[in-house]
Design a protein around this motif. Structure first.
Motif, PDB file in Angstrom:
ATOM      1  N   ASN A 109     -10.223 -10.788 -23.828  1.00 35.73           N
ATOM      2  CA  ASN A 109     -11.166 -10.189 -24.772  1.00 35.73           C
ATOM      3  C   ASN A 109     -12.568 -10.766 -24.653  1.00 35.73           C
ATOM      4  N   SER A 149     -11.796 -17.372 -30.178  1.00 33.78           N
ATOM      5  CA  SER A 149     -11.468 -17.293 -31.601  1.00 33.78           C
ATOM      6  C   SER A 149     -10.050 -17.801 -31.805  1.00 33.78           C
ATOM      7  N   GLN A 206      -8.120 -16.498 -34.012  1.00 38.58           N
ATOM      8  CA  GLN A 206      -7.336 -15.296 -34.270  1.00 38.58           C
ATOM      9  C   GLN A 206      -8.199 -14.072 -33.984  1.00 38.58           C
ATOM     10  N   LEU A 207      -7.911 -13.434 -32.867  1.00 41.13           N
ATOM     11  CA  LEU A 207      -8.647 -12.230 -32.496  1.00 41.13           C
ATOM     12  C   LEU A 207      -8.097 -11.034 -33.267  1.00 41.13           C
ATOM     13  N   SER A 208      -8.865  -9.990 -33.333  1.00 37.79           N
ATOM     14  CA  SER A 208      -8.464  -8.774 -34.029  1.00 37.79           C
ATOM     15  C   SER A 208      -7.120  -8.287 -33.489  1.00 37.79           C
ATOM     16  N   GLY A 209      -6.174  -8.065 -34.389  1.00 37.32           N
ATOM     17  CA  GLY A 209      -4.852  -7.605 -34.004  1.00 37.32           C
ATOM     18  C   GLY A 209      -3.912  -8.703 -33.541  1.00 37.32           C
ATOM     19  N   GLU A 210      -4.382  -9.923 -33.484  1.00 39.94           N
ATOM     20  CA  GLU A 210      -3.564 -11.054 -33.027  1.00 39.94           C
ATOM     21  C   GLU A 210      -2.927 -11.757 -34.225  1.00 39.94           C
ATOM     22  N   TYR A 211      -1.752 -12.325 -33.997  1.00 39.48           N
ATOM     23  CA  TYR A 211      -1.079 -13.080 -35.048  1.00 39.48           C
ATOM     24  C   TYR A 211      -1.809 -14.386 -35.345  1.00 39.48           C
ATOM     25  N   SER A 212      -1.556 -14.927 -36.528  1.00 39.82           N
ATOM     26  CA  SER A 212      -2.112 -16.218 -36.925  1.00 39.82           C
ATOM     27  C   SER A 212      -1.496 -17.324 -36.063  1.00 39.82           C
TER      28      SER A 212
END
Length: 179
Positions: A95, A99, A101-107
């Motif tokens: 991507n 980060s 936690q990227l958008s759509g990614e789990y914590s």
């Protein structure tokens, strides 16, 4: 202090020498610590990706030297944490965005659990991008209070490290844990 053995000392020296002759690059870094979560969901990562195990091992060695200097025991490498760290480094690289936690990614907690690191009481994470050597990335983490806090947290006992070369630079993740 534990006896590291001649083989490990030689490997460590080789890593340090290789790091000393590697080119320097500046990069960015970030850290986080989270409380346990109980949610579990499936995570899919399409395809295979490249990792740099030599750099991962160098990060482990240098991180443990820093920990020993502040009175903590060395971290033990954990395969489940390593899988989570490698996948996260790949997702950041793919991507082109650093980060936790990227958008759509789990914590973080869910990613760790899905990788098989279950029953944990505490996890933490350091991330970085753009550093060309293990020495430089650990130096940057050590110079940052939040990253140093994770490295020097003597309650954390295990680690997984993911170094992914992608897009002309390295993407770094340290996932720490304690069961």
């Amino acid at each position: 202090m534990r006896h590291w053995g001649i083989k490990n000392i030689v490997i460590g020296l080789l890593v340090v020498v290789a790091a000393a002759f590697a080119p320097t690059t500046t990069g960015t870094a970030a850290a986080t610590t989270v409380a346990p979560t109980t949610s579990i969901a499936s995570d899919q990562l399409a395809g295979r990706f490249a990792v740099n195990a030599l750099l991962e091992n160098a990060v482990l060695l240098i991180t443990n030297i820093k920990r020993l200097a502040v009175g903590c025991r060395p971290l033990k490498l954990n395969g489940d944490l390593r899988e989570a760290a490698r996948k996260h480094s790949y997702v950041m690289a793919r991507n082109d965005l650093m980060s936790h936690q990227l958008s759509g990614e789990y914590s973080l907690g869910r990613r760790i659990t899905l990788a098989g690191y279950t029953g944990w009481r505490k996890v933490a994470e350091n991330i970085a991008a753009g550093y060309s050597t293990a020495r430089l990335v650990v130096r940057a983490w050590w110079a940052s209070p939040s990253h140093r806090r994770n490295i020097a947290d003597c309650t954390l006992r295990e680690i997984g490290i993911g170094v992914v070369p992608y897009g002309g630079r390295y993407w770094w993740t340290q996932d720490f844990g304690r069961r």
